[in-house]
Design a protein around this motif. Structure first.
Motif, PDB file in Angstrom:
ATOM      1  N   GLY A  58       0.739  -1.212   0.000  1.00 14.70           N
ATOM      2  CA  GLY A  58       0.196   0.002   0.119  1.00 14.70           C
ATOM      3  C   GLY A  58       0.721   1.186   0.075  1.00 14.70           C
ATOM      4  O   GLY A  58       2.007   1.483  -0.675  1.00 14.70           O
ATOM      5  N   ASP A  59       0.650   2.028   0.679  1.00 14.42           N
ATOM      6  CA  ASP A  59       1.352   3.414   1.183  1.00 14.42           C
ATOM      7  C   ASP A  59       2.114   3.429   2.015  1.00 14.42           C
ATOM      8  O   ASP A  59       2.714   4.366   2.660  1.00 14.42           O
ATOM      9  CB  ASP A  59       0.346   4.392   1.221  1.00 14.42           C
ATOM     10  CG  ASP A  59      -0.645   4.884   0.019  1.00 14.42           C
ATOM     11  OD1 ASP A  59      -0.181   4.726  -1.115  1.00 14.42           O
ATOM     12  OD2 ASP A  59      -1.826   5.259   0.344  1.00 14.42           O
ATOM     13  N   GLY A  60       2.796   2.347   2.333  1.00 14.91           N
ATOM     14  CA  GLY A  60       3.688   1.913   3.416  1.00 14.91           C
ATOM     15  C   GLY A  60       5.009   2.653   3.131  1.00 14.91           C
ATOM     16  O   GLY A  60       5.270   2.829   2.068  1.00 14.91           O
ATOM     17  N   ARG A  61       5.806   3.144   4.070  1.00 21.93           N
ATOM     18  CA  ARG A  61       7.005   3.725   3.929  1.00 21.93           C
ATOM     19  C   ARG A  61       8.058   3.154   4.854  1.00 21.93           C
ATOM     20  O   ARG A  61       7.598   2.810   6.092  1.00 21.93           O
ATOM     21  CB  ARG A  61       6.835   5.411   3.980  1.00 21.93           C
ATOM     22  CG  ARG A  61       6.068   5.998   2.883  1.00 21.93           C
ATOM     23  CD  ARG A  61       6.864   5.992   1.637  1.00 21.93           C
ATOM     24  NE  ARG A  61       6.115   6.604   0.590  1.00 21.93           N
ATOM     25  CZ  ARG A  61       5.175   6.151  -0.269  1.00 21.93           C
ATOM     26  NH1 ARG A  61       4.991   4.995   0.157  1.00 21.93           N
ATOM     27  NH2 ARG A  61       4.533   6.738  -0.850  1.00 21.93           N
ATOM     28  N   VAL A  62       9.354   3.233   4.647  1.00 22.33           N
ATOM     29  CA  VAL A  62      10.390   3.038   5.506  1.00 22.33           C
ATOM     30  C   VAL A  62      11.321   4.502   5.809  1.00 22.33           C
ATOM     31  O   VAL A  62      11.564   5.040   4.726  1.00 22.33           O
ATOM     32  CB  VAL A  62      11.540   2.158   4.814  1.00 22.33           C
ATOM     33  CG1 VAL A  62      12.395   1.927   5.731  1.00 22.33           C
ATOM     34  CG2 VAL A  62      10.711   0.666   4.669  1.00 22.33           C
ATOM     35  N   ILE A  63      11.374   4.727   6.976  1.00 26.06           N
ATOM     36  CA  ILE A  63      12.008   6.110   7.194  1.00 26.06           C
ATOM     37  C   ILE A  63      13.515   5.624   7.732  1.00 26.06           C
ATOM     38  O   ILE A  63      13.454   4.872   8.784  1.00 26.06           O
ATOM     39  CB  ILE A  63      11.547   6.831   8.393  1.00 26.06           C
ATOM     40  CG1 ILE A  63       9.998   7.466   7.793  1.00 26.06           C
ATOM     41  CG2 ILE A  63      11.948   8.196   8.689  1.00 26.06           C
ATOM     42  CD1 ILE A  63       8.784   6.408   8.664  1.00 26.06           C
ATOM     43  N   ALA A  64      14.307   5.921   6.814  1.00 26.99           N
ATOM     44  CA  ALA A  64      15.665   5.474   7.270  1.00 26.99           C
ATOM     45  C   ALA A  64      16.516   6.497   7.692  1.00 26.99           C
ATOM     46  O   ALA A  64      16.818   7.775   7.253  1.00 26.99           O
ATOM     47  CB  ALA A  64      16.458   4.971   5.970  1.00 26.99           C
TER      48      ALA A  64
END
Length: 234
Positions: A61-67
């Motif tokens: 979906g609209d998932g995100r990884v914040i690195a």
């Protein structure tokens, strides 16, 4: 894009330098897939993107990884080119649009953070003070969400950093580990959870002993402890 399977994701990550084993990468993948339909995942310590690619490939979906990584010029873990390599690896895997990079120290970012998180992966600086501060990110993880800590029980700093979780009022329950990648869950620990964490201490002592033996170039003795590798246990 998100990859349809772990094997497809790890095919992109396998050649990226890093200290994440295939079994640990699978744990990251499964945890990201289980974090919800559009998870918000925060990763502390990205290096060249081996774990980042796995996590970003798993989100849907609209998932995100914040690195979060400062990409400091360090003799072992960084160089002026590390960020360039990180971004190139994301592009090569086709996941750059799923990753938001914050090029700063996690300890500087945390006091300004407000957004909830579904999954937290900690693999940053391994000194006690930083690890304890990174564990404070747990305040943003939803109840029941996972917190994964790499090099737990294989690093003096990381292990000493998590031991306060044995105390009253701790925010995390210890569940299990894959190698040195420990799995915690946001929630109040029970006596059984604390006992489970304590039972890892002999394995930690064994790993520290192996590190000493490797530095003394006593690989034969390390092999007697079941470690047949020139590299530290992780």
């Amino acid at each position: 894009m998100s990859a349809d399977s772990f094997d497809a994701a790890f095919a992109h990550a396998a050649d990226i330098p890093g200290w994440l084993t295939p079994d640990q990468a699978r744990l990251l993948w499964d945890s990201a897939r289980g974090a919800g339909a559009a998870p918000r995942i925060l990763e502390i310590g990205s290096y060249q993107g081996r774990s980042t690619v796995v996590l970003a490939s798993a989100v849907t979906g609209d998932g995100r990884v914040i690195a979060v990584d400062p990409f400091v010029d360090d003799w072992k873990y960084g160089s002026p080119q590390t960020r360039d390599k990180f971004e190139e690896h994301l592009r090569r895997a086709g996941v750059e649009h799923r990753v938001r990079l914050i090029a700063d120290h996690s300890t500087a970012v945390r006091p300004l953070w407000t957004d909830p998180l579904d999954l937290l992966f900690i693999d940053g600086k391994h000194d006690v003070v930083t690890v304890r501060d990174d564990l404070r990110w747990t305040a943003y993880v939803r109840p029941g969400g996972r917190v994964l800590v790499h090099d737990c029980f294989s690093s003096v700093g990381v292990t000493l950093g998590v031991l306060p979780l044995l105390g009253p009022g701790a925010p995390l329950r210890y569940l299990s580990r894959t190698g040195s990648l420990a799995v915690f869950e946001a929630g109040t620990p029970t006596a059984a959870d604390r006992a489970r964490l304590l039972r890892e201490m002999p394995w930690w002592a064994r790993n520290i002993a192996i590190k000493v033996l490797l530095r003394l170039r006593l690989r034969g003795v390390a092999r007697a402890f079941g470690h047949d590798s020139p590299y530290d246990p992780y």
